[in-house]
Design a protein around this motif. Structure first.
Motif, mmCIF file in Angstrom:
data_model
loop_
_atom_site.group_PDB
_atom_site.id
_atom_site.type_symbol
_atom_site.label_atom_id
_atom_site.label_comp_id
_atom_site.label_asym_id
_atom_site.label_seq_id
_atom_site.Cartn_x
_atom_site.Cartn_y
_atom_site.Cartn_z
ATOM 1 N N ALA A 12 -1.550 -26.792 10.935
ATOM 2 C CA ALA A 12 -0.174 -26.369 10.687
ATOM 3 C C ALA A 12 0.719 -27.599 10.638
ATOM 4 N N VAL A 13 1.587 -27.664 9.632
ATOM 5 C CA VAL A 13 2.505 -28.794 9.472
ATOM 6 C C VAL A 13 3.935 -28.268 9.449
ATOM 7 N N LYS A 14 4.816 -28.947 10.174
ATOM 8 C CA LYS A 14 6.237 -28.624 10.163
ATOM 9 C C LYS A 14 6.953 -29.666 9.300
ATOM 10 N N PRO A 15 7.350 -29.307 8.086
ATOM 11 C CA PRO A 15 8.060 -30.259 7.231
ATOM 12 C C PRO A 15 9.424 -30.632 7.818
ATOM 13 N N MET A 16 10.000 -31.668 7.274
ATOM 14 C CA MET A 16 11.357 -32.042 7.668
ATOM 15 C C MET A 16 12.314 -30.872 7.444
ATOM 16 N N PRO A 17 13.374 -30.742 8.259
ATOM 17 C CA PRO A 17 14.297 -29.614 8.092
ATOM 18 C C PRO A 17 15.110 -29.703 6.816
ATOM 19 N N ASN A 18 15.595 -28.543 6.385
ATOM 20 C CA ASN A 18 16.531 -28.405 5.263
ATOM 21 C C ASN A 18 15.925 -28.728 3.903
ATOM 22 N N LEU A 19 14.611 -28.690 3.796
ATOM 23 C CA LEU A 19 13.964 -28.904 2.507
ATOM 24 C C LEU A 19 13.697 -27.596 1.780
ATOM 25 N N ASN A 20 13.477 -26.520 2.534
ATOM 26 C CA ASN A 20 13.139 -25.235 1.937
ATOM 27 C C ASN A 20 14.400 -24.506 1.478
ATOM 28 N N LEU A 21 14.305 -23.772 0.396
ATOM 29 C CA LEU A 21 15.475 -23.071 -0.140
ATOM 30 C C LEU A 21 15.928 -21.921 0.739
ATOM 31 N N GLY A 22 14.977 -21.279 1.438
ATOM 32 C CA GLY A 22 15.315 -20.065 2.152
ATOM 33 C C GLY A 22 15.408 -20.192 3.648
ATOM 34 N N ALA A 23 14.808 -21.217 4.248
ATOM 35 C CA ALA A 23 14.813 -21.389 5.697
ATOM 36 C C ALA A 23 14.999 -22.860 6.019
ATOM 37 N N SER A 24 15.879 -23.148 6.963
ATOM 38 C CA SER A 24 16.179 -24.547 7.269
ATOM 39 C C SER A 24 15.053 -25.238 8.031
ATOM 40 N N ASN A 25 14.239 -24.484 8.773
ATOM 41 C CA ASN A 25 13.042 -25.016 9.429
ATOM 42 C C ASN A 25 11.854 -24.144 9.057
ATOM 43 N N THR A 26 10.769 -24.761 8.658
ATOM 44 C CA THR A 26 9.600 -23.997 8.219
ATOM 45 C C THR A 26 8.322 -24.553 8.840
ATOM 46 N N ILE A 27 7.265 -23.800 8.655
ATOM 47 C CA ILE A 27 5.929 -24.235 9.028
ATOM 48 C C ILE A 27 4.988 -23.814 7.911
ATOM 49 N N VAL A 28 3.995 -24.659 7.618
ATOM 50 C CA VAL A 28 3.124 -24.459 6.463
ATOM 51 C C VAL A 28 1.669 -24.669 6.877
ATOM 52 N N PRO A 29 0.758 -23.761 6.495
ATOM 53 C CA PRO A 29 -0.671 -24.014 6.718
ATOM 54 C C PRO A 29 -1.207 -24.971 5.657
ATOM 55 N N ILE A 30 -2.019 -25.920 6.103
ATOM 56 C CA ILE A 30 -2.484 -27.006 5.238
ATOM 57 C C ILE A 30 -4.000 -27.138 5.325
ATOM 58 N N LEU A 31 -4.634 -27.441 4.209
ATOM 59 C CA LEU A 31 -6.044 -27.823 4.165
ATOM 60 C C LEU A 31 -6.148 -29.295 3.778
ATOM 61 N N SER A 32 -6.966 -30.052 4.513
ATOM 62 C CA SER A 32 -7.100 -31.492 4.263
ATOM 63 C C SER A 32 -8.547 -31.859 3.965
ATOM 64 N N TYR A 33 -8.720 -32.876 3.097
ATOM 65 C CA TYR A 33 -10.071 -33.339 2.760
ATOM 66 C C TYR A 33 -9.946 -34.686 2.057
ATOM 67 N N THR A 34 -10.930 -35.550 2.306
ATOM 68 C CA THR A 34 -10.986 -36.843 1.630
ATOM 69 C C THR A 34 -12.159 -36.855 0.665
ATOM 70 N N ILE A 35 -11.881 -37.137 -0.600
ATOM 71 C CA ILE A 35 -12.891 -37.169 -1.655
ATOM 72 C C ILE A 35 -13.287 -38.626 -1.885
ATOM 73 N N GLN A 36 -14.563 -38.881 -1.929
ATOM 74 C CA GLN A 36 -15.040 -40.245 -2.146
ATOM 75 C C GLN A 36 -14.830 -40.684 -3.597
ATOM 76 N N ALA A 37 -14.758 -41.991 -3.786
ATOM 77 C CA ALA A 37 -14.575 -42.548 -5.128
ATOM 78 C C ALA A 37 -15.789 -42.277 -6.004
ATOM 79 N N HIS A 38 -15.533 -42.205 -7.317
ATOM 80 C CA HIS A 38 -16.580 -42.063 -8.334
ATOM 81 C C HIS A 38 -17.355 -40.755 -8.172
#
Length: 612
Positions: free
Chosen positions: A542-568
């Motif tokens: 879960a990531v909490k973005p900086m405030p006041n970026l979202n159009l509808g809510a001044s504070n939000t939380i977002v579910p995130i998926l992360s992965y590192t892809i190797q070169a080539h």
């Protein structure tokens, strides 16, 4: 968030008189903000890319979009005479309040359109009381629009409206050849299915600008140019069948693209249809769309403590604004009040308010290349194959290139692409070659558009190609990314952003429900946002973005998926994304079958052969 205690929040808004009362509640704070003998409206010091004097003219003129139909409909505003005096003051070249000479690509030309409407619809208030010298001054100032270069987009309608006013008033400044050339250019932008390509991708300028002004043309000049007016009318009918899919039953629409601070200007299209007596949808349906949308907006904190409309979306926020948004810009929303010019006995006002008709769960709109997806939770999600304007306005990637846009779970802009929480995070796959500076999708190449799925290719780096598939699926949508990269690539993919806090109530930490390390549902006081990787390759957080970026809510939380892809290498990433009200049961996460060897994905009855 909480609204200020303003009377407009308590309006039932069901009748013509209610609508007039709402407009007066919006206009009344402006009484003490009129300055320079009524010729300017001063409500704030924030700047646009044009001068502050022009910004104050903009505020003055945009009140006319509501004030003109108000007066035409038999209602009045206490300081309407002071405001009308501003037209005399602003066009007097010898006076201290002159609005100034027009230059090429001048914002003043935009604001002339509202004056043209005043002269066309209510000459008894804005023309006939003037002396002959004052009338000459008004026309001399307006006629500058005929001698200066202006953008080849919806701006050309401003010149058309001014020349229509000259024609109706019998003025020598009328230029038929120029007006015809402008109309021909505007019609050349017609793309089909009711949509115009207004020099940028398909966005809200279709309903609030291209369609709106074309319908004014039908009303005021239809008898003189029947064939063109018929084309405008037919296109409005086609557009209505598509545009209705953007609305929820509650009232809001899917926010997408630029100029969202104009808010309820979007439903001005239906007001213009009614004004031009064109029943593009049943009268009761149009009435419901307009009134429900206004009721919804008037419950949001879009007004400041004094009752002025603010720059922002559902709350005041400069973060989402364009460089051409001045303090008075939001008053373009008053275009919606055009229906006040209709008599009480007009079919629009006589009709009973009706809900939206039964609409398909998914609808493909070929021109904007989107799939409109309706959920059981009264949300509308727009899956986006990808558009990108040549004109690089602020937050262009967030406003045009995200994968999904929701009426309820509005998108976020970015403060920076350096450090991930500053990116806004939602509804996008962000990639980075250093783990600090992240790139979103921007330009896309179209591969496949159908009612089952959308597919496009994008290149965040010259040596990285990503083929993205978007598939609607009930409460969810499926995203598939085939990533081919020559460099190591850190990826982070966001689901929908949801409000983190419940107004002034004590903050309750959101509940994080992990099915496994690659599946996360975030539950807050009112909503749930889900993202999962059916291949279990990625890690969820879960990531909490900086405030006041979202159009509808001044504070939000977002579910995130992360992965590192190797070169080539080439890597396929799959995610299941959805959001719903917390009062609704947790829907079953759909099953997705992926054959790595064949590069084939099966979702329900749909089978897709992925790009190699």
């Amino acid at each position: 968030m909480k609204t200020y205690d303003l009377p407009i929040h308590n309006l039932k808004l069901t009748t013509r008189e209610d609508l007039a009362q709402a407009l007066l509640m919006i206009l009344n704070p402006c009484e003490n903000a009129l300055t320079n003998h009524g010729s300017l409206l001063f409500i704030g010091n924030e700047a646009a890319h044009y001068s502050q004097q022009v910004a104050l003219l903009e505020g003055w003129s945009r009140l006319l979009w509501g004030l003109v139909p108000l007066r035409s409909g038999g209602f009045s505003w206490e300081v309407e005479q002071l405001h009308a005096q501003g037209l005399v003051e602003g066009t007097d070249t010898q006076g201290p309040n002159y609005w100034g000479d027009v230059t090429d690509y001048d914002q003043r030309m935009v604001e002339m359109a509202a004056i043209a409407l005043a002269l066309l619809l209510t000459p008894q208030f804005y023309w006939e009381p003037l002396t002959s010298i004052q009338q000459d001054n008004v026309c001399a100032w307006l006629s500058q629009i005929n001698t200066h270069t202006m953008s080849a987009n919806n701006w050309r309608f401003f010149r058309v409206l001014v020349n229509m006013a000259f024609e109706q008033l019998g003025r020598k400044e009328f230029n038929l050849d120029l007006m015809t050339a402008d109309l021909d250019l505007l019609e050349s932008m017609y793309a089909g299915d009711g949509w115009y390509r207004d020099a940028v991708p398909f966005d809200n300028y279709n309903p609030l600008a291209m369609q709106y002004y074309a319908l004014l043309y039908c009303h005021f000049r239809g008898q003189l140019d029947r064939q063109r007016a018929d084309r405008f009318s037919q296109r409005a009918g086609l557009f209505a069948q598509q545009h209705i899919t953007y609305f929820t039953e509650e009232g809001p629409f899917v926010p997408y693209g630029r100029s969202l601070t104009y808010r309820f200007a979007v439903v001005s299209f239906y007001s213009a249809c009614a004004f031009s007596n064109i029943e593009v949808l049943p009268w009761g349906v149009m009435k419901g769309i307009i009134l429900r949308n206004l009721r919804w907006w008037f419950k949001q904190p879009i007004f400041d403590r004094d009752g002025f409309l603010t720059v922002g979306y559902t709350y005041p926020s400069r973060a989402m604004a364009e460089e051409y948004n001045a303090p008075g810009s939001p008053y373009w929303a008053l275009k919606t009040f055009l229906i006040l010019a209709l008599d009480d006995d007009h079919p629009f006002w006589q009709a009973s308010e009706l809900p939206l008709p039964d609409l398909a769960k998914t609808t493909l709109l070929l021109q904007p290349k989107v799939i409109m997806q309706r959920t059981e939770d009264d949300d509308v999600v727009m899956l986006n194959a990808g558009q990108y304007p040549a004109y690089h306005m602020l937050h262009i990637a967030e406003k045009y290139a995200k994968f999904a846009y929701s009426a309820r779970y509005t998108f976020s802009t970015s403060a920076s692409y350096y450090e991930f929480p500053q990116c806004g995070c939602d509804s996008m796959l962000y990639v980075s070659d250093d783990g600090q500076y992240y790139r979103p999708r921007r330009e896309t190449e179209e591969l496949h558009i159908s009612k089952e799925y959308l597919c496009s290719v994008w290149h965040p780096y010259s040596d990285v190609a990503i083929t993205t598939y978007l598939i609607p699926l009930g409460f969810f949508h499926i995203r598939i990314h085939v990533v081919t990269t020559e460099r190591e690539l850190h990826t982070k993919e966001g689901g929908f952003a949801i409000a983190l806090y419940d107004g002034w109530k004590i903050a309750i930490p959101p509940a994080l429900e992990y099915q496994n390390s690659a599946s996360l549902s975030i539950a807050t006081h009112s909503d749930v946002s889900h993202i999962s990787d059916p291949l279990s390759d990625r890690s969820a957080e879960a990531v909490k973005p900086m405030p006041n970026l979202n159009l509808g809510a001044s504070n939000t939380i977002v579910p995130i998926l992360s992965y590192t892809i190797q070169a080539h290498t080439q890597k396929t990433l799959i995610s299941c994304v959805g959001a719903w009200r917390n009062t609704h049961r947790h829907p079953n996460i759909p099953c997705i079958d992926y054959d790595r060897e064949k590069q084939e994905v099966e979702v329900g009855t749909l089978r897709i052969q992925l790009a190699q």
